[in-house]
Design a protein around this motif. Structure first.
Motif, PDB file in Angstrom:
ATOM      1  N   UNK A 169      -3.608  29.490  39.564  1.00  0.00           N
ATOM      2  CA  UNK A 169      -3.174  30.086  38.305  1.00  0.00           C
ATOM      3  C   UNK A 169      -2.745  31.540  38.496  1.00  0.00           C
ATOM      4  N   UNK A 170      -3.490  32.285  39.306  1.00  0.00           N
ATOM      5  CA  UNK A 170      -3.129  33.676  39.579  1.00  0.00           C
ATOM      6  C   UNK A 170      -1.815  33.778  40.338  1.00  0.00           C
ATOM      7  N   UNK A 171      -1.567  32.829  41.214  1.00  0.00           N
ATOM      8  CA  UNK A 171      -0.296  32.805  41.939  1.00  0.00           C
ATOM      9  C   UNK A 171       0.862  32.586  40.978  1.00  0.00           C
ATOM     10  N   UNK A 172       0.692  31.651  40.052  1.00  0.00           N
ATOM     11  CA  UNK A 172       1.744  31.394  39.065  1.00  0.00           C
ATOM     12  C   UNK A 172       1.987  32.635  38.206  1.00  0.00           C
ATOM     13  N   UNK A 173       0.934  33.309  37.756  1.00  0.00           N
ATOM     14  CA  UNK A 173       1.104  34.498  36.934  1.00  0.00           C
ATOM     15  C   UNK A 173       1.825  35.593  37.695  1.00  0.00           C
TER      16      UNK A 173
END
Length: 311
Positions: free
Chosen positions: A8-12
């Motif tokens: 999720x942090x990568x996507x953000x």
């Protein structure tokens, strides 16, 4: 679903930066490993979140909706973790501040510069608008907090006073008023006068303070924002009455601010936020810096003409 917080942090990160290389660097992993995280998330969700080309990365319609819903979830997680650990935010984030234009150039800009030094990965969005619109932006939740001179009478808004500032005459250094220690409002009528429009909160404040005053200056030019007024003064088109916060410091090569008297008109600036909402960690840090800047301002000498209007 087969994904975790790192995915999720990568996507953000890529949604924020629009570039795989920069996003991978921001989370401190290689670009191939970063791409695998995003692919894993898309496969788990069964939807394409990103459109990739050789030059740029953009969000799909599904990706935009997912990003919009994901942000408050991650912010809430930050709030919980920071409350437990008591550490500064290290993840990328965003803070939205609503501010009257007259407080942006010589107050808020300095605060944001310091904030960026401490938290370079936090993005700051500024809503610079009239006092009424700033109040509405905070009340509606469009801004995390605001910097305004109205709001103390609102039940749903918390108003923290920062400072009280006097209205001053803005003029060029080569103008006759620049040599005076103070200027009476009636004296402004002798020169081309630049005023702010009726939609401005400052205009309402001045109209109330100057009601009944004989010999009030009549405007030759009218603008919607105090910063525009200062620009016209700098161009040599006339003089203006502006809050001291809107004026540059004593080292400005062209502009001078002279206190206006008979009457002395002041406004009280403060920080506003919704009473029912807790600020995110990133927003709270910026809010606290604004308060610290206020304390520093109060400690600085303001008795000499050279210091008037500086922040």
């Amino acid at each position: 679903m087969n994904f975790d917080l790192n995915d999720l942090l990568a996507f953000r990160a890529v949604a924020e930066l629009g570039n795989f290389r920069k996003a991978a660097e921001s989370v401190h992993i290689s670009q191939p490993a970063f791409s695998r995280r995003v692919d894993k998330l898309e496969q788990a969700l069964g939807a394409r979140l990103l459109e990739r080309t050789t030059r740029r990365v953009s969000l799909t319609a599904v990706g935009r909706d997912f990003d919009r819903q994901l942000r408050p979830i991650l912010d809430a997680l930050d709030t919980t973790l920071l409350g437990i650990r008591g550490v500064a935010a290290t993840r990328m984030g965003e803070v939205t501040v609503a501010c009257v234009p007259s407080a942006v150039n010589y107050f808020l800009s300095g605060v944001i510069a310091l904030y960026h030094q401490r938290y370079p990965r936090i993005r700051v969005k500024i809503i610079d608008d009239s006092a009424n619109e700033v109040l509405l932006a905070v009340a509606r939740g469009e801004a995390d907090f605001g910097l305004n001179f109205i709001g103390s009478q609102e039940n749903d808004v918390e108003f923290e006073p920062l400072l009280e500032e006097q209205f001053v005459a803005a003029c060029r250094r080569d103008h006759p008023l620049a040599k005076m220690k103070q200027v009476r409002w009636a004296e402004l009528a002798n020169y081309d006068y630049i005023s702010v429009g009726k939609a401005s909160g400052n205009r309402l404040l001045l109209d109330q303070a100057l009601a009944g005053l004989t010999g009030q200056p009549q405007s030759m030019y009218e603008t919607q924002h105090g910063t525009t007024m200062v620009g016209l003064v700098e161009a040599g088109l006339g003089v203006a009455a502006v809050p001291s916060m809107a004026m540059p410091g004593p080292d400005h090569p062209l502009l001078v601010s002279v206190p206006l008297v008979d009457p002395v008109v002041k406004r009280k600036m403060g920080l506003i936020k919704r009473r029912s909402t807790m600020l995110s960690p990133a927003a709270q840090q910026l809010y606290d810096l604004c308060s610290e800047r206020q304390v520093k301002y109060k400690q600085e000498p303001t008795t000499s003409k050279q210091n008037r209007g500086t922040l």
